[in-house]
Enzyme design. Structure first.
Site, PDB file in Angstrom:
ATOM      1  N   TYR A   1       0.821  -1.138   0.081  1.00 62.78           N
ATOM      2  CA  TYR A   1       0.053   0.133  -0.150  1.00 62.78           C
ATOM      3  C   TYR A   1       0.926   1.251  -0.066  1.00 62.78           C
ATOM      4  O   TYR A   1       0.477   2.187  -0.896  1.00 62.78           O
ATOM      5  CB  TYR A   1      -0.772  -0.099   1.223  1.00 62.78           C
ATOM      6  CG  TYR A   1      -2.002   0.981   1.478  1.00 62.78           C
ATOM      7  CD1 TYR A   1      -2.965   1.320   0.706  1.00 62.78           C
ATOM      8  CD2 TYR A   1      -1.247   2.258   2.039  1.00 62.78           C
ATOM      9  CE1 TYR A   1      -3.754   2.287   0.783  1.00 62.78           C
ATOM     10  CE2 TYR A   1      -2.144   3.445   2.191  1.00 62.78           C
ATOM     11  CZ  TYR A   1      -3.495   3.518   1.498  1.00 62.78           C
ATOM     12  OH  TYR A   1      -4.113   4.655   1.828  1.00 62.78           O
TER      13      TYR A   1
ATOM     14  N   LYS B   1       1.211   4.299  -2.601  1.00 60.17           N
ATOM     15  CA  LYS B   1       1.054   5.738  -2.697  1.00 60.17           C
ATOM     16  C   LYS B   1       2.203   6.455  -2.846  1.00 60.17           C
ATOM     17  O   LYS B   1       1.965   7.700  -3.306  1.00 60.17           O
ATOM     18  CB  LYS B   1       0.457   6.062  -1.137  1.00 60.17           C
ATOM     19  CG  LYS B   1      -0.696   5.365  -1.029  1.00 60.17           C
ATOM     20  CD  LYS B   1      -1.847   5.915  -1.912  1.00 60.17           C
ATOM     21  CE  LYS B   1      -3.221   5.416  -1.347  1.00 60.17           C
ATOM     22  NZ  LYS B   1      -4.390   6.286  -2.179  1.00 60.17           N
TER      23      LYS B   1
END
Length: 263
Positions: free
Chosen positions: A159, A163
């Site tokens: 994740y 990002k």
């Protein structure tokens, strides 16, 4: 002679917000509407999108479109321009995190889903918006990143990588699309959303105590930053990532066992 201070009004503007049936996306749609914009918000489910739009009232329309579905994305952009005659603001808010645990333990399916939603979808929607309207008439794109893209923590590495890539993509698109289109990002900290629920529900007090401003975030805390970056007050800002985290990055340790997910 100095130029007059820009207004925060978005009167006459039209916005699309992806992944906006709840959380930061819904709050961002409300903030844009409150400043005068007409808003099309999306969700994977047309029913949830329409329900969310009804909850915000006049000036907001729901549209069913999975963020990575190219045909649905194109249909949404075409609907927006066809209905309202323009598309000035795009908020790429849809996000996911199915890949929990050490990076080396992840399979390709979870990696691909994370990257498709968190990175490919913003490319897809931005390209459609630029070709349909913004490339000729101008506009503003706001990407929902995360403080996870500016830090490291256990168990949410994929994740965070997605990002971090989105933050870099924001800079790359700002370079490629200027001067017609401004592209910026927000990086929320731990916010009271369903995506981040596992991070705060059982330990809210600990997270709050580790946050310099003394609490976890609410979706509305982030929505104002989205509206600012979309409006004329940010007319000379592009390629930047605005951290909205109550000081959590300053505290550092607040990200232990947390991903900083916000969308």
């Amino acid at each position: 002679m100095t130029s007059p201070a820009p207004s925060d009004s978005l009167e006459g503007k039209v916005a699309v917000v992806t992944g906006a049936s709840r959380g930061i996306g819904l709050a961002a749609a409300a903030a844009l509407r409150d400043r005068g914009a007409r808003v099309v918000l999306t969700s994977r489910s047309a029913e949830r999108a329409e329900e969310a739009a009804r909850s915000l009232g006049a000036g907001v329309t729901g549209f069913g479109a999975h963020a990575t579905d190219e045909d649905a994305a194109r249909a949404c952009v075409d609907f927006t321009v066809g209905t309202y005659g323009r598309l000035d603001i795009l908020v790429n808010n849809a996000g996911t995190n199915p890949a929990y645990g050490p990076v080396i333990d992840q399979d390709h399916a979870r990696f691909a889903k994370t990257m498709d939603v968190n990175l490919w979808a913003p490319i897809l929607w931005t390209s459609l918006a630029v070709r349909a309207w913004m490339g000729e008439h101008g506009g503003a794109v706001v990407n929902t990143a995360s403080i996870g893209g500016l830090s490291v923590a256990q168990d949410v590495g994929i994740y965070h990588v997605s990002k971090a890539a989105l933050i870099h993509l924001t800079r790359q698109l700002a370079l490629e699309l200027g001067p017609q289109v401004r592209v910026n990002a927000i990086a929320p900290g731990i916010v009271r959303t369903r995506l981040a629920q596992a991070l705060w529900q059982e330990n809210e007090r600990r997270v709050a105590d580790a946050t310099p401003l003394g609490r976890i975030g609410e979706p509305g805390d982030v929505a104002g930053a989205v509206a600012f970056l979309a409006g004329d007050g940010a007319r000379w800002i592009t390629g930047e990532t605005l951290v909205v985290d109550g000081g959590q990055l300053l505290a550092g340790g607040v990200l232990d066992n947390s991903s900083g997910q916000g969308s």
